[in-house]
Design a protein around this motif. Sequence first.
Motif, PDB file in Angstrom:
ATOM      1  N   VAL A  75      67.684 -11.535 -19.770  1.00 49.31           N
ATOM      2  CA  VAL A  75      67.946 -11.918 -18.342  1.00 49.31           C
ATOM      3  C   VAL A  75      68.091 -13.384 -18.944  1.00 49.31           C
ATOM      4  CG1 VAL A  75      65.689 -11.166 -16.948  1.00 49.31           C
ATOM      5  CG2 VAL A  75      65.215 -12.994 -18.900  1.00 49.31           C
ATOM      6  N   LEU A  76      68.247 -14.002 -18.051  1.00 48.91           N
ATOM      7  CA  LEU A  76      69.008 -15.611 -18.055  1.00 48.91           C
ATOM      8  C   LEU A  76      68.223 -16.829 -19.253  1.00 48.91           C
ATOM      9  CD1 LEU A  76      71.342 -16.301 -15.418  1.00 48.91           C
ATOM     10  CD2 LEU A  76      72.216 -15.502 -17.733  1.00 48.91           C
ATOM     11  N   ALA A  77      67.108 -16.624 -18.855  1.00 50.80           N
ATOM     12  CA  ALA A  77      65.961 -17.585 -19.841  1.00 50.80           C
ATOM     13  C   ALA A  77      65.189 -17.266 -21.004  1.00 50.80           C
ATOM     14  CB  ALA A  77      65.248 -17.610 -18.759  1.00 50.80           C
ATOM     15  N   TYR A  86      65.328 -18.753  -9.516  1.00 51.78           N
ATOM     16  CA  TYR A  86      66.440 -19.442  -9.858  1.00 51.78           C
ATOM     17  C   TYR A  86      66.932 -20.142  -7.797  1.00 51.78           C
ATOM     18  CZ  TYR A  86      68.470 -18.277 -13.781  1.00 51.78           C
ATOM     19  OH  TYR A  86      69.082 -18.147 -15.554  1.00 51.78           O
ATOM     20  N   SER A  87      66.442 -19.608  -6.697  1.00 51.47           N
ATOM     21  CA  SER A  87      65.951 -20.091  -5.589  1.00 51.47           C
ATOM     22  C   SER A  87      65.092 -20.974  -5.390  1.00 51.47           C
ATOM     23  CB  SER A  87      66.209 -19.005  -4.442  1.00 51.47           C
ATOM     24  OG  SER A  87      67.029 -17.868  -4.920  1.00 51.47           O
ATOM     25  N   ALA A  88      64.493 -20.963  -6.061  1.00 54.59           N
ATOM     26  CA  ALA A  88      63.405 -22.393  -6.417  1.00 54.59           C
ATOM     27  C   ALA A  88      63.859 -22.926  -7.010  1.00 54.59           C
ATOM     28  CB  ALA A  88      62.055 -22.020  -6.391  1.00 54.59           C
ATOM     29  N   VAL A 117      69.441 -31.262 -12.527  1.00 54.52           N
ATOM     30  CA  VAL A 117      70.298 -29.542 -12.394  1.00 54.52           C
ATOM     31  C   VAL A 117      68.663 -29.060 -13.294  1.00 54.52           C
ATOM     32  CG1 VAL A 117      72.191 -28.365 -13.529  1.00 54.52           C
ATOM     33  CG2 VAL A 117      72.717 -29.963 -11.921  1.00 54.52           C
ATOM     34  N   LEU A 118      68.391 -27.749 -13.670  1.00 52.37           N
ATOM     35  CA  LEU A 118      67.182 -27.338 -13.729  1.00 52.37           C
ATOM     36  C   LEU A 118      67.917 -26.283 -15.378  1.00 52.37           C
ATOM     37  CD1 LEU A 118      64.631 -26.537 -11.462  1.00 52.37           C
ATOM     38  CD2 LEU A 118      64.761 -28.794 -13.163  1.00 52.37           C
ATOM     39  N   SER A 119      67.155 -26.310 -16.054  1.00 55.18           N
ATOM     40  CA  SER A 119      67.033 -24.962 -17.205  1.00 55.18           C
ATOM     41  C   SER A 119      66.713 -23.996 -16.513  1.00 55.18           C
ATOM     42  CB  SER A 119      67.030 -25.938 -18.843  1.00 55.18           C
ATOM     43  OG  SER A 119      65.027 -25.886 -18.918  1.00 55.18           O
ATOM     44  N   PRO A 120      67.042 -23.006 -16.885  1.00 52.58           N
ATOM     45  CA  PRO A 120      66.921 -21.941 -16.364  1.00 52.58           C
ATOM     46  C   PRO A 120      65.104 -21.407 -16.998  1.00 52.58           C
ATOM     47  CG  PRO A 120      68.413 -21.343 -17.997  1.00 52.58           C
ATOM     48  CD  PRO A 120      68.409 -22.455 -18.044  1.00 52.58           C
ATOM     49  N   PRO A 178      73.381 -23.397 -14.380  1.00 56.00           N
ATOM     50  CA  PRO A 178      72.939 -22.023 -14.466  1.00 56.00           C
ATOM     51  C   PRO A 178      72.391 -21.577 -13.226  1.00 56.00           C
ATOM     52  CG  PRO A 178      71.749 -24.001 -15.541  1.00 56.00           C
ATOM     53  CD  PRO A 178      72.623 -24.691 -14.603  1.00 56.00           C
ATOM     54  N   TYR A 179      73.270 -21.902 -11.587  1.00 56.38           N
ATOM     55  CA  TYR A 179      73.338 -20.972 -10.550  1.00 56.38           C
ATOM     56  C   TYR A 179      74.262 -19.968 -10.342  1.00 56.38           C
ATOM     57  CZ  TYR A 179      68.760 -24.788 -10.015  1.00 56.38           C
ATOM     58  OH  TYR A 179      68.627 -26.034 -10.161  1.00 56.38           O
ATOM     59  N   ASP A 180      75.547 -20.714 -11.176  1.00 60.72           N
ATOM     60  CA  ASP A 180      76.490 -19.518 -11.239  1.00 60.72           C
ATOM     61  C   ASP A 180      76.283 -18.727 -10.900  1.00 60.72           C
ATOM     62  OD1 ASP A 180      78.318 -21.946 -11.371  1.00 60.72           O
ATOM     63  OD2 ASP A 180      78.669 -21.828 -13.641  1.00 60.72           O
TER      64      ASP A 180
END
Length: 336
Positions: free
Chosen positions: A217-219, A251-253, A264-267, A306-308
């Motif tokens: 996972v990305l996080a 990620y949607s949240a 823009v949040l970190s994962p 991170p949303y890409d």
Amino acid sequence: AIPQAFYTKQTGAEGIVTGGAGGVWISAIGHAAALFGLKGRVYSVRKPGSDHAWGDAFGRVWGVDVLASPSESTRVGKLQHDRQGPDSGSIATALAEAYEEATRNPEVKFAIPTLMGHTLIHQTIVGLEAQRQLAAVNEAPDYVIGSIGAGSHFGGLIAPFVPARIQGRDTRFVAVEEASTPSLTRGVYTEESADAAGLMPQVPMYTLGREYSPPGVLAGAMRYHGVAPIVSALYREKYISAVAHGQVESYSAGLMFTRAEGIVLSPHAMYTVKEVIEQAMRCRESGSADTILFTVTPAVSTESTPYDALLDGLLHDEKPEEASLKKSLSRFIGRN
């Protein structure tokens, strides 16, 4: 990072080596190494499908050597790289590689970024600052919510509020896990090593077992097999509750939060925000005016977000690797 670098310098060693999963710890250890004239090396979790590690750009800023883990520079890393592939890394593997190097090279000392009590205590500055800010407006939290990997940041956030909870205040602490690495919600309480190879001393924790291989996972900071002993003890005594969320919903949240708040949040912060939104909705439905305390960290890249993967329709949820989980947990059968 600074105390660990200070004591490394006191021993006469030339360098400091550690493991991690991103730019924050790389920056911290890089800065600390620079202050004391030490060489720095960080084994950082490899980005999925890439030859680069999380946070490697910050290694260049601080002059730190950053190696994507699992690497081919250590026996532990090479074995995992060959058997499980380049995307099989985790903080536990990165720590194992760093610890192996420190045990084989007398000129470097090992530093640990998470899990142990001293790293959690350093993080209490976050909770203490939050406590003072809330006191300034005559507030106290009803909920303290945070994402959790090994648990040092979460533990540091809740620690100043724990005494009041023990004395009777109904403050609820909620740890938010990545659904594919549910150390609290599906783990066992036992003694386990902090690293994937079992080189480091064992400590009591809730764990999925060091042999568990979490999905990519990305996080990356949330892909850890165990939880800090202090946090684990509080969870065992039911002072903490835990929930698990998947990538897509988190990620949607996070994207919703970014568009509303401009951050823009970190994962890993997206998992926090996901549960905060859920709790806020429950409060609205029940008509309660609860105070929710949480912290977020911003993303650090200016070339991508991170949303890409979410916006491109490429993001998907990862479930626990059941075969790996069963095998890893089987080591503890009959121990407790």
